[in-house]
Scaffold this active site. Structure first.
Site, PDB file in Angstrom:
ATOM      1  N   SER A 143     -42.037 -16.731 -22.262  1.00  0.00           N
ATOM      2  CA  SER A 143     -41.439 -17.621 -23.252  1.00  0.00           C
ATOM      3  C   SER A 143     -40.696 -18.730 -22.537  1.00  0.00           C
ATOM      4  O   SER A 143     -40.374 -18.620 -21.342  1.00  0.00           O
ATOM      5  CB  SER A 143     -40.447 -16.831 -24.125  1.00  0.00           C
ATOM      6  N   TYR A 156     -33.189 -11.239 -26.243  1.00  0.00           N
ATOM      7  CA  TYR A 156     -34.558 -11.741 -26.160  1.00  0.00           C
ATOM      8  C   TYR A 156     -34.758 -12.527 -24.868  1.00  0.00           C
ATOM      9  O   TYR A 156     -35.779 -12.386 -24.185  1.00  0.00           O
ATOM     10  CB  TYR A 156     -34.857 -12.629 -27.371  1.00  0.00           C
TER      11      TYR A 156
END
Length: 252
Positions: A143, A156
């Site tokens: 990501s 996250y």
């Protein structure tokens, strides 16, 4: 261009019933690969498989929970008994937002199991077969948060930072066996995982200003990176995280 041709290859894509996983399955199928779609929900998985078959793709389904190490190994060993997995895309993941000082321990553990443990479980199970054949492609979905943080998503961010380094570790251990292990780090894409942010005009306006290309990404724009890393064109690319983010990590 034969180096990008995936004809005859078999690609397992976890979490492929929707969003990025489905788009990557489409891209690999268009390059000639047979797709093994994975998800926990049987109904969603079969619906997605039929949708992909409708485009002319060759599709198998392999339902299992990626957060269950034994279930992952059993499913992969079972598939390998009659065939082989040449390409693995570890895509399954989740998001949970909240202030770090109030973040629940159970939510943190669940997020890590889904985003990090699953990559180890599935990656190891598939790699054991790839090593025996002396070749294989593993692509982990990282990501933009692999290198950047944003308020409200610290766990996250930690999980995706771990994916970046786990990818390096996979390459370091398995390149000598003929495996190419890399990651794709998407920026902000219109997916079900980001639905709340896409629907937030204030966030979308901020994102447009923050991203040099000035917009959300479309999931189809990740397909080229996946085909490249899955193909012979990337034969000497190993341990790399390829950011597909509209320039957001390149700009202050």
């Amino acid at each position: 261009m034969p180096n990008f041709d995936l004809t005859g290859r078999v690609a397992l894509v976890t979490g492929s019933s929707k969003g990025i996983g489905f788009a990557l399955s489409q891209g690999l199928a268009e390059a000639g690969a047979r797709i093994v779609m994975n998800a926990r929900g049987l109904d969603d998985l079969e619906t997605a498989a039929e949708r992909l078959r409708g485009t002319g793709a060759q599709v198998d389904t392999l339902p299992f929970d990626v957060t269950d190490a034994q279930a992952a190994r059993d499913a992969i060993d079972g598939y390998e008994a009659d065939g082989q997995i040449d390409i693995l895309i570890n895509n399954a993941g989740m998001q949970h937002r909240g202030p770090l000082e109030e973040f629940e321990v159970d939510a943190f553990d669940r997020l890590m199991r889904t985003n990090v443990n699953s990559v180890f479980y599935v990656g190891q199970a598939v790699a054991r077969h790839m090593i025996g054949r002396g070749r294989g492609k593993i692509i982990n979905i990282a990501s933009v948060q692999t290198s950047l943080a944003r308020p409200g998503i610290a766990p996250y961010t930690a999980s995706k930072g771990a994916i970046g380094n786990l990818t390096k570790g996979m390459a370091t251990d398995w390149a000598k066996h003929g495996l190419n292990c890399n990651a794709i780090a998407p920026g902000y894409f219109e997916t079900p995982l980001n639905a709340a942010l896409v629907a937030d005009p204030e966030f979308s306006a901020w994102l447009a200003k923050r991203t040099p290309q000035g917009r959300w990404g479309k999931v189809e724009e990740l397909q080229g990176a996946a085909v490249f890393l899955a193909s012979d064109a990337a034969s000497f690319v190993n341990g790399h995280t390829l950011f597909v983010d509209g320039g957001i990590t390149a700009s202050l």
